[in-house]
Design a protein around this motif. Structure first.
Motif, PDB file in Angstrom:
ATOM      1  N   GLN A  67       0.794  -1.188   0.062  1.00 59.23           N
ATOM      2  CA  GLN A  67       0.083   0.042   0.094  1.00 59.23           C
ATOM      3  C   GLN A  67       0.733   1.202   0.058  1.00 59.23           C
ATOM      4  O   GLN A  67       0.526   2.232  -0.833  1.00 59.23           O
ATOM      5  CB  GLN A  67      -0.915  -0.098   1.306  1.00 59.23           C
ATOM      6  N   LEU A  68       1.902   1.377   0.856  1.00 59.79           N
ATOM      7  CA  LEU A  68       2.709   2.600   1.014  1.00 59.79           C
ATOM      8  C   LEU A  68       3.447   2.756  -0.254  1.00 59.79           C
ATOM      9  O   LEU A  68       3.851   3.845  -0.926  1.00 59.79           O
ATOM     10  CB  LEU A  68       3.584   2.317   2.146  1.00 59.79           C
ATOM     11  N   ALA A  69       3.795   1.674  -1.085  1.00 61.17           N
ATOM     12  CA  ALA A  69       4.625   1.791  -2.101  1.00 61.17           C
ATOM     13  C   ALA A  69       3.943   2.086  -3.369  1.00 61.17           C
ATOM     14  O   ALA A  69       4.172   3.267  -4.124  1.00 61.17           O
ATOM     15  CB  ALA A  69       5.282   0.555  -2.662  1.00 61.17           C
ATOM     16  N   LYS A  70       2.599   2.019  -3.464  1.00 63.78           N
ATOM     17  CA  LYS A  70       1.622   2.184  -4.283  1.00 63.78           C
ATOM     18  C   LYS A  70       1.108   3.803  -4.042  1.00 63.78           C
ATOM     19  O   LYS A  70       0.908   4.439  -5.027  1.00 63.78           O
ATOM     20  CB  LYS A  70       0.440   1.614  -4.293  1.00 63.78           C
ATOM     21  N   ARG A  71       1.310   4.104  -2.979  1.00 64.51           N
ATOM     22  CA  ARG A  71       1.000   5.844  -2.785  1.00 64.51           C
ATOM     23  C   ARG A  71       2.194   6.686  -3.196  1.00 64.51           C
ATOM     24  O   ARG A  71       1.907   7.924  -3.235  1.00 64.51           O
ATOM     25  CB  ARG A  71       0.479   5.696  -1.156  1.00 64.51           C
ATOM     26  N   ARG A  72       3.129   6.243  -3.261  1.00 64.81           N
ATOM     27  CA  ARG A  72       4.503   7.050  -3.433  1.00 64.81           C
ATOM     28  C   ARG A  72       4.160   7.636  -5.052  1.00 64.81           C
ATOM     29  O   ARG A  72       3.765   6.861  -6.086  1.00 64.81           O
ATOM     30  CB  ARG A  72       5.576   6.344  -3.517  1.00 64.81           C
ATOM     31  N   SER A  73       4.546   8.912  -5.067  1.00 62.75           N
ATOM     32  CA  SER A  73       4.116   9.687  -6.422  1.00 62.75           C
ATOM     33  C   SER A  73       5.446   9.207  -7.314  1.00 62.75           C
ATOM     34  O   SER A  73       5.442   9.154  -8.575  1.00 62.75           O
ATOM     35  CB  SER A  73       4.158  11.046  -6.223  1.00 62.75           C
ATOM     36  N   GLY A  74       6.528   9.074  -6.965  1.00 57.21           N
ATOM     37  CA  GLY A  74       7.736   8.745  -7.768  1.00 57.21           C
ATOM     38  C   GLY A  74       8.113   9.858  -8.639  1.00 57.21           C
ATOM     39  O   GLY A  74       8.597   9.564  -9.721  1.00 57.21           O
ATOM     40  N   THR A  75       7.958  11.037  -8.316  1.00 59.53           N
ATOM     41  CA  THR A  75       8.214  12.049  -9.105  1.00 59.53           C
ATOM     42  C   THR A  75       9.572  12.988  -8.809  1.00 59.53           C
ATOM     43  O   THR A  75       9.884  13.833  -9.318  1.00 59.53           O
ATOM     44  CB  THR A  75       7.161  13.260  -9.137  1.00 59.53           C
ATOM     45  N   HIS A  76      10.353  12.267  -7.863  1.00 58.54           N
ATOM     46  CA  HIS A  76      11.700  12.655  -7.474  1.00 58.54           C
ATOM     47  C   HIS A  76      12.838  12.482  -8.936  1.00 58.54           C
ATOM     48  O   HIS A  76      12.804  11.359  -9.171  1.00 58.54           O
ATOM     49  CB  HIS A  76      12.275  11.986  -6.291  1.00 58.54           C
ATOM     50  N   PHE A 135      31.292  20.655  -9.646  1.00 56.55           N
ATOM     51  CA  PHE A 135      31.132  21.974 -10.329  1.00 56.55           C
ATOM     52  C   PHE A 135      29.701  22.738 -10.205  1.00 56.55           C
ATOM     53  O   PHE A 135      28.939  21.913 -10.127  1.00 56.55           O
ATOM     54  CB  PHE A 135      31.734  22.397 -11.588  1.00 56.55           C
ATOM     55  N   ARG A 136      29.561  23.932  -9.723  1.00 54.00           N
ATOM     56  CA  ARG A 136      28.358  24.640  -9.787  1.00 54.00           C
ATOM     57  C   ARG A 136      27.673  24.422 -11.028  1.00 54.00           C
ATOM     58  O   ARG A 136      28.318  24.838 -12.041  1.00 54.00           O
ATOM     59  CB  ARG A 136      28.704  25.906  -9.129  1.00 54.00           C
ATOM     60  N   GLY A 137      26.461  24.036 -11.158  1.00 57.72           N
ATOM     61  CA  GLY A 137      25.824  24.016 -12.115  1.00 57.72           C
ATOM     62  C   GLY A 137      26.012  22.437 -12.880  1.00 57.72           C
ATOM     63  O   GLY A 137      25.426  22.236 -13.836  1.00 57.72           O
ATOM     64  N   GLY A 138      26.597  21.683 -12.147  1.00 60.23           N
ATOM     65  CA  GLY A 138      27.057  20.461 -12.790  1.00 60.23           C
ATOM     66  C   GLY A 138      25.991  19.424 -12.295  1.00 60.23           C
ATOM     67  O   GLY A 138      25.071  19.759 -11.698  1.00 60.23           O
ATOM     68  N   ALA A 139      26.008  18.243 -12.659  1.00 57.55           N
ATOM     69  CA  ALA A 139      25.127  17.321 -12.429  1.00 57.55           C
ATOM     70  C   ALA A 139      25.249  16.476 -11.291  1.00 57.55           C
ATOM     71  O   ALA A 139      26.419  16.333 -10.777  1.00 57.55           O
ATOM     72  CB  ALA A 139      24.758  16.408 -13.609  1.00 57.55           C
ATOM     73  N   LYS A 140      24.023  15.788 -10.841  1.00 56.56           N
ATOM     74  CA  LYS A 140      24.241  14.812  -9.891  1.00 56.56           C
ATOM     75  C   LYS A 140      24.684  13.550 -10.445  1.00 56.56           C
ATOM     76  O   LYS A 140      24.268  12.893 -11.144  1.00 56.56           O
ATOM     77  CB  LYS A 140      22.995  14.829  -9.046  1.00 56.56           C
ATOM     78  N   ALA A 141      25.500  12.779  -9.578  1.00 58.23           N
ATOM     79  CA  ALA A 141      26.051  11.388  -9.886  1.00 58.23           C
ATOM     80  C   ALA A 141      24.962  10.372  -9.446  1.00 58.23           C
ATOM     81  O   ALA A 141      24.833  10.578  -8.122  1.00 58.23           O
ATOM     82  CB  ALA A 141      27.319  11.158  -9.439  1.00 58.23           C
ATOM     83  N   HIS A 142      24.407   9.666 -10.290  1.00 56.99           N
ATOM     84  CA  HIS A 142      23.697   8.755  -9.881  1.00 56.99           C
ATOM     85  C   HIS A 142      22.440   9.113  -8.780  1.00 56.99           C
ATOM     86  O   HIS A 142      22.094   8.455  -7.856  1.00 56.99           O
ATOM     87  CB  HIS A 142      24.064   7.423  -9.010  1.00 56.99           C
ATOM     88  N   GLY A 143      21.803  10.199  -9.333  1.00 56.67           N
ATOM     89  CA  GLY A 143      20.597  10.687  -8.446  1.00 56.67           C
ATOM     90  C   GLY A 143      19.410   9.898  -8.807  1.00 56.67           C
ATOM     91  O   GLY A 143      19.268   9.083  -9.795  1.00 56.67           O
ATOM     92  N   PRO A 144      18.417  10.352  -7.990  1.00 59.06           N
ATOM     93  CA  PRO A 144      16.886   9.728  -8.165  1.00 59.06           C
ATOM     94  C   PRO A 144      16.361  10.085  -9.532  1.00 59.06           C
ATOM     95  O   PRO A 144      16.443  11.163 -10.017  1.00 59.06           O
ATOM     96  CB  PRO A 144      16.037  10.184  -6.963  1.00 59.06           C
TER      97      PRO A 144
END
Length: 206
Positions: A39-48, A82-91
């Motif tokens: 139930q809790l997994a199904k409620r997650r929006s997953g928009t991260h 670096f500023r403006g750089g990307a996140k490594a292995h982010g959600p």
């Protein structure tokens, strides 16, 4: 099994037959745990989501000289340090829900109802109706019954007056019988069922 029925005023009003296959099971924690996770997994929006290397638009030109610059030998500026750089292995956006057989879901609801019955945290009332939508009056009635943290389940439809009276009471949830679920049953201390709810749940879960 026979189970006492009370009114909202706290007076005894006969009894009702509870089906042992629905209210008399030996609760299994593993089944309840699987259902709550479902139930809790199904409620997650997953928009991260964050920007990764492929999502960042930056020059690929070397930042400085390879030698003699007095700094590290950096290449692309889209890396995470670096500023403006990307996140490594982010959600990333994704669906967190997973499958659970219908048979297991029905079994989990039977075990949740049985857990409340065996723990003495089940109350059956004759009807969920009020003449006036008075929150203070309903709160006093519930306190007389020893109910301060509860899930109240009615029949196929909730009486509109009762629903308005109950919606401002903290730690009290009201659902129709079709909305009864394992997570909401377990998260509240007391389960209050109307006679209509008992009939609907037993027909649904037999």
């Amino acid at each position: 099994m026979k189970f006492d029925v009370t009114t909202l005023e706290g007076k005894k009003d006969g009894s009702v037959d509870l089906d042992d296959t629905v209210f008399g099971q030996e609760p299994r924690k593993d089944i309840l745990h699987r259902m709550v996770r479902y139930q809790l997994a199904k409620r997650r929006s997953g928009t991260h989501q964050v920007q990764e290397r492929g999502d960042v638009s930056k020059t690929t030109k070397r930042i400085g000289r390879q030698k003699g610059g007095g700094t590290a030998r950096h290449g692309n500026g889209s890396v995470s340090q670096f500023r403006g750089g990307a996140k490594a292995h982010g959600p990333r956006s994704r669906d967190h829900s997973h499958e659970l057989p219908k048979k297991v879901r029905k079994m989990a609801l039977r075990h949740a109802l049985s857990a409340k019955q065996s723990a003495g945290e089940l109350i059956v009332v004759d009807a969920l109706s009020m003449k006036e939508a008075k929150t203070s009056a309903l709160r006093k009635q519930l306190e007389k019954m020893g109910v301060t943290n509860a899930l109240i389940v009615g029949g196929s439809e909730i009486d509109a007056t009762f629903g308005r009276a109950a919606r401002n009471i903290p730690n009290v949830d009201v659902l129709p019988s079709q909305g009864a679920n394992v997570y909401d049953i377990l998260r509240r201390h007391t389960l209050v069922l109307s006679k209509d709810a008992v009939a609907d749940l037993q027909e649904r879960l037999k």
